[in-house]
Scaffold this active site. Structure first.
Site, PDB file in Angstrom:
ATOM      1  N   THR A 199       0.822  -1.093   0.277  1.00 16.10           N
ATOM      2  CA  THR A 199      -0.247  -0.104  -0.237  1.00 16.10           C
ATOM      3  C   THR A 199       0.718   1.553   0.338  1.00 16.10           C
ATOM      4  O   THR A 199       2.017   0.970   0.768  1.00 16.10           O
ATOM      5  CB  THR A 199      -0.735   0.056   0.964  1.00 16.10           C
ATOM      6  OG1 THR A 199      -2.039   1.264   1.065  1.00 16.10           O
ATOM      7  CG2 THR A 199      -0.049  -0.028   2.681  1.00 16.10           C
ATOM      8  N   ARG A 200       0.143   2.372  -0.162  1.00 17.40           N
ATOM      9  CA  ARG A 200       1.137   3.775  -0.723  1.00 17.40           C
ATOM     10  C   ARG A 200       0.032   4.739  -0.009  1.00 17.40           C
ATOM     11  O   ARG A 200      -0.133   5.668   0.431  1.00 17.40           O
ATOM     12  CB  ARG A 200       1.254   3.976  -1.955  1.00 17.40           C
ATOM     13  CG  ARG A 200       0.208   4.188  -2.890  1.00 17.40           C
ATOM     14  CD  ARG A 200       0.560   4.675  -4.259  1.00 17.40           C
ATOM     15  NE  ARG A 200      -0.190   5.808  -5.005  1.00 17.40           N
ATOM     16  CZ  ARG A 200      -1.556   6.178  -5.212  1.00 17.40           C
ATOM     17  NH1 ARG A 200      -1.797   5.470  -5.475  1.00 17.40           N
ATOM     18  NH2 ARG A 200      -1.869   7.145  -5.199  1.00 17.40           N
ATOM     19  N   HIS A 204      -7.177   2.364   6.578  1.00 16.45           N
ATOM     20  CA  HIS A 204      -8.753   2.888   6.790  1.00 16.45           C
ATOM     21  C   HIS A 204      -9.593   0.918   6.842  1.00 16.45           C
ATOM     22  O   HIS A 204      -9.054   0.306   7.096  1.00 16.45           O
ATOM     23  CB  HIS A 204      -9.456   3.647   5.417  1.00 16.45           C
ATOM     24  CG  HIS A 204      -9.237   4.751   5.936  1.00 16.45           C
ATOM     25  ND1 HIS A 204      -8.874   5.932   6.699  1.00 16.45           N
ATOM     26  CD2 HIS A 204      -8.139   5.305   4.032  1.00 16.45           C
ATOM     27  CE1 HIS A 204      -7.853   6.979   5.684  1.00 16.45           C
ATOM     28  NE2 HIS A 204      -8.333   6.361   5.195  1.00 16.45           N
ATOM     29  N   HIS A 207      -9.369  -1.445   3.876  1.00 14.33           N
ATOM     30  CA  HIS A 207      -7.722  -2.039   4.089  1.00 14.33           C
ATOM     31  C   HIS A 207      -8.252  -3.142   5.233  1.00 14.33           C
ATOM     32  O   HIS A 207      -7.120  -4.163   4.651  1.00 14.33           O
ATOM     33  CB  HIS A 207      -7.062  -1.291   4.035  1.00 14.33           C
ATOM     34  CG  HIS A 207      -6.909  -0.161   2.725  1.00 14.33           C
ATOM     35  ND1 HIS A 207      -7.305   1.209   2.831  1.00 14.33           N
ATOM     36  CD2 HIS A 207      -6.743  -0.137   1.569  1.00 14.33           C
ATOM     37  CE1 HIS A 207      -8.016   1.686   2.114  1.00 14.33           C
ATOM     38  NE2 HIS A 207      -7.238   1.469   1.345  1.00 14.33           N
ATOM     39  N   ARG A 293      -8.315  -3.473  -6.536  1.00 12.52           N
ATOM     40  CA  ARG A 293      -8.613  -2.541  -7.875  1.00 12.52           C
ATOM     41  C   ARG A 293      -7.679  -1.684  -8.601  1.00 12.52           C
ATOM     42  O   ARG A 293      -7.341  -1.183  -7.003  1.00 12.52           O
ATOM     43  CB  ARG A 293     -10.072  -1.710  -7.593  1.00 12.52           C
ATOM     44  CG  ARG A 293     -10.844  -1.890  -8.712  1.00 12.52           C
ATOM     45  CD  ARG A 293     -12.257  -0.888  -8.159  1.00 12.52           C
ATOM     46  NE  ARG A 293     -12.686  -0.394  -9.629  1.00 12.52           N
ATOM     47  CZ  ARG A 293     -12.562   0.970 -10.039  1.00 12.52           C
ATOM     48  NH1 ARG A 293     -11.436   1.412  -9.366  1.00 12.52           N
ATOM     49  NH2 ARG A 293     -12.903   1.961 -10.651  1.00 12.52           N
TER      50      ARG A 293
END
Ligand code: PPS
Length: 572
Positions: A199-200, A204, A207, A293
């Site tokens: 992740t970057r 929340h 996730h 996605r």
């Protein structure tokens, strides 16, 4: 289909390019006679990941043959799947002194030698072709393409690397792990199946629930592996993100999940990047990898057309899954189902059920306005971290940048505005008036285009620092060039508010006033390059406020700006 039979626990063979201490000493001694290259921030990231084995099986920056085949077929010349060209781009001047077989000392921005490259090839790449192959587009709105065209040097240097030391980090040391360290940690904990999450963005509730589901589906432990090197311009800074990640780790069942940071420089290359991410995570000991996605996609271009299809990364991954030796855990877009108070992939939502979601843009707006962020969307501890670095506009800094001819009334309005803002209180106010700046900051400069631009960029730099730190900068130079004003805008908007005020008093009125007697001198040719007379003034098309002081008093003008700032929310 189960891929379990394919997955060796804890990845394949790891390369380690860091040489033993005695060899490092020897290289440092010999390096006195070698040319040096000061690595760019992105190259420092690449070098670290090459050196510590994250990019195994690579043993250096790609040589020409590997580069060509990686671009065209996603493979090294020996046939190994490798989707991303890892190249050392340099200037023509630096390349001039190099030849095959030469040694090049690679230094960090402070001049510390990190590695030695033994040159195998030097060539000028066809960047258009590279962009088209790797990113699927030559549109410079794609950040990876923009970097390739505008930042990367014109010459590539390939060759084997011997690292004398890894780049030093002073932040979050305890969370930075090499592939070997993470593999050892997993082995020690008895984790044989590990699903990695890239992740970057801040994590929340969506996730966290997605990663928990992924771990459950794969019957695996979880590695939260965020990127802290270079991400998409405009992303939340990694300090804030890491504090937020640390906060959410308590949400996972005890002893099931681990957090480690990856100093990767992302390219935002979507499908190819997804494969690359998976190889890197396999090297770190992961057996499974989550692909959601639009994985590592940069979103859409200015026409609203997405650079990649939402599930293109998943499709490319699926086509190479066996060869990668990493199992994909794929997810559709996650949405919130208020009826059952949980997140679901959009394709699992029961018919007719109303779902909720908050986009990244809406989240930023809510933070900027100081509005509520609901608990179904994020956790209070994550929101608190975001609010610390993204305060509402009423407590952010801003710049009011006046532009206009000499004698248009910039300084008078700027002074009136400063006094009114000081009367209101709340923020420190700094006035960077044209004359004041030329006395203290730009005393050696004249009025050529080059010098005017330098002057304006200096003002922009100071204003951006003031704005970043929550203050108000009021700038009042002539700033006659549109491109330079836009550069200043781009320096300031990422750190706070920017309001361009065009003081559009016509030249005839300014000349008639001629308070300083400069127009008379300009007409007489005593002053050269005088704006409006013998030098250009480019009218702005992007001014937020336009004021003609022919019939407007300084009070009225300052009030109009204050009302505008209030409408935007900067004045509460
Ligand atoms: S610029 O173009 O933005 O860098 O100019 P700036 O720093 O605002 O400086 C403008 C003030 O310098 C005086 N001055 C001149 N202006 C324009 N052209 C020439 N050749 C020139 N020579 C001196 C002038 O007093 C400007 O002040 P203001 O307050 O705008 O009248």
């Amino acid at each position: 289909m189960s891929l379990d039979h394919l997955i060796p626990p804890h990845g394949g063979r790891l390369v380690d390019l860091v040489v033993p201490p005695d060899r490092a000493d020897e290289l440092r001694r010999e390096s006195r006679d070698w040319p040096s290259w000061d690595l760019t921030p992105r190259q420092v990231c690449d070098l670290e990941l090459l050196a510590n084995g994250s990019f195994s099986p690579l043993t250096g920056f790609l040589d020409r043959a590997d580069y060509e085949r990686v671009c065209s077929e996603m493979r090294l010349t020996d046939g190994t799947l490798w989707p991303m060209p890892i190249t050392l781009d340099v200037s023509r001047e630096a390349a001039e002194h190099l030849e095959a077989g030469a040694r090049l000392a690679l230094r960090d921005p402070e001049g510390v030698m990190l590695a030695v490259l033994t040159v195998s090839d030097i060539w000028e790449p066809d960047k258009e072709a590279e962009a088209a192959r790797v990113f699927g587009t030559t549109n410079p709105e794609h950040p990876g393409v923009a970097y390739l065209f505008e930042v990367a040097g014109p010459v590539y240097v390939g060759g084997r690397i011997e690292a004398v030391q890894l780049p030093v980090h002073y932040d979050f040391k305890e969370l930075r792990r090499t592939p070997a360290e993470l593999r050892a940690e997993f082995a020690q904990k008895g984790w044989t199946r590990v699903v990695a999450f890239q992740t970057r963005n801040p994590m929340h509730r969506a996730h966290v629930e997605l990663t928990m589901r992924a771990a459950r589906d794969a019957q695996a432990n979880l590695l939260i592996h965020p990127v802290v090197g270079m991400t998409k311009p405009g992303d939340v800074d990694h300090y804030t993100r890491v504090r937020a990640y640390q906060a959410v780790m308590d949400r996972y069942p005890r002893l099931t999940a681990s957090l480690a940071l990856l100093n990767l420089a992302m390219r935002m290359a979507g499908p190819r990047e997804a494969l690359w991410h998976a190889i890197i995570r396999k090297n770190h000991g992961a057996t499974h990898f989550i692909v959601g996605r639009d994985h590592a996609g940069p979103g859409s271009d200015s026409n609203g057309d997405p650079f990649y299809g939402p599930y293109e990364a998943q499709e490319l991954f699926r086509a190479h899954e066996e060869e990668l030796g990493v199992a994909m855990v794929d997810f559709k877009l996650m949405v919130y189902d208020p009826e059952d108070d949980r997140y679901l992939p959009i394709d699992e939502v029961p018919e007719g059920r109303k779902t909720l979601s908050i986009s990244g843009t809406e989240l930023r707006e809510r933070l900027a306005d100081g509005r509520e962020i609901p608990e179904w969307f994020s956790y209070p501890e994550v929101v608190a971290e975001l609010r610390r670095t993204h305060p509402p506009r009423a407590s952010q800094g801003f710049t009011v940048f006046f532009t206009g001819l000499s004698g248009a009334g910039k300084s008078t309005i700027a002074n009136a505005l400063m006094v009114k803002l000081l009367q209101m209180g709340g923020r420190p106010v700094t006035l960077l008036d044209g004359d004041i700046v030329r006395k203290h900051l730009s005393s050696e400069l004249g009025f050529s285009k080059e010098h005017r631009d330098l002057n304006i960029l200096r003002i922009g730099f100071v204003a951006s620092e003031i704005t970043k730190n929550g203050g108000v900068a009021i700038c009042a130079p002539i700033a006659p060039y549109d491109g330079t004003r836009q550069r200043v805008r781009r320096m300031i908007e990422p750190v706070g508010g920017f309001v361009l005020v065009h003081v559009a008093t016509p030249l005839e009125v300014c000349e008639q006033r001629d308070r300083k007697g400069l127009y008379a001198k300009a007409r007489a040719g005593i002053i050269k390059e005088f704006t409006g007379i013998s030098d250009p003034y480019e009218e702005p098309a992007d001014a937020e406020v336009t004021i003609d002081t022919t019939d407007t008093s300084p009070d009225e003008a300052a009030n109009r700006i204050i009302l505008y700032l209030e409408r935007l929310g900067y004045i509460g």
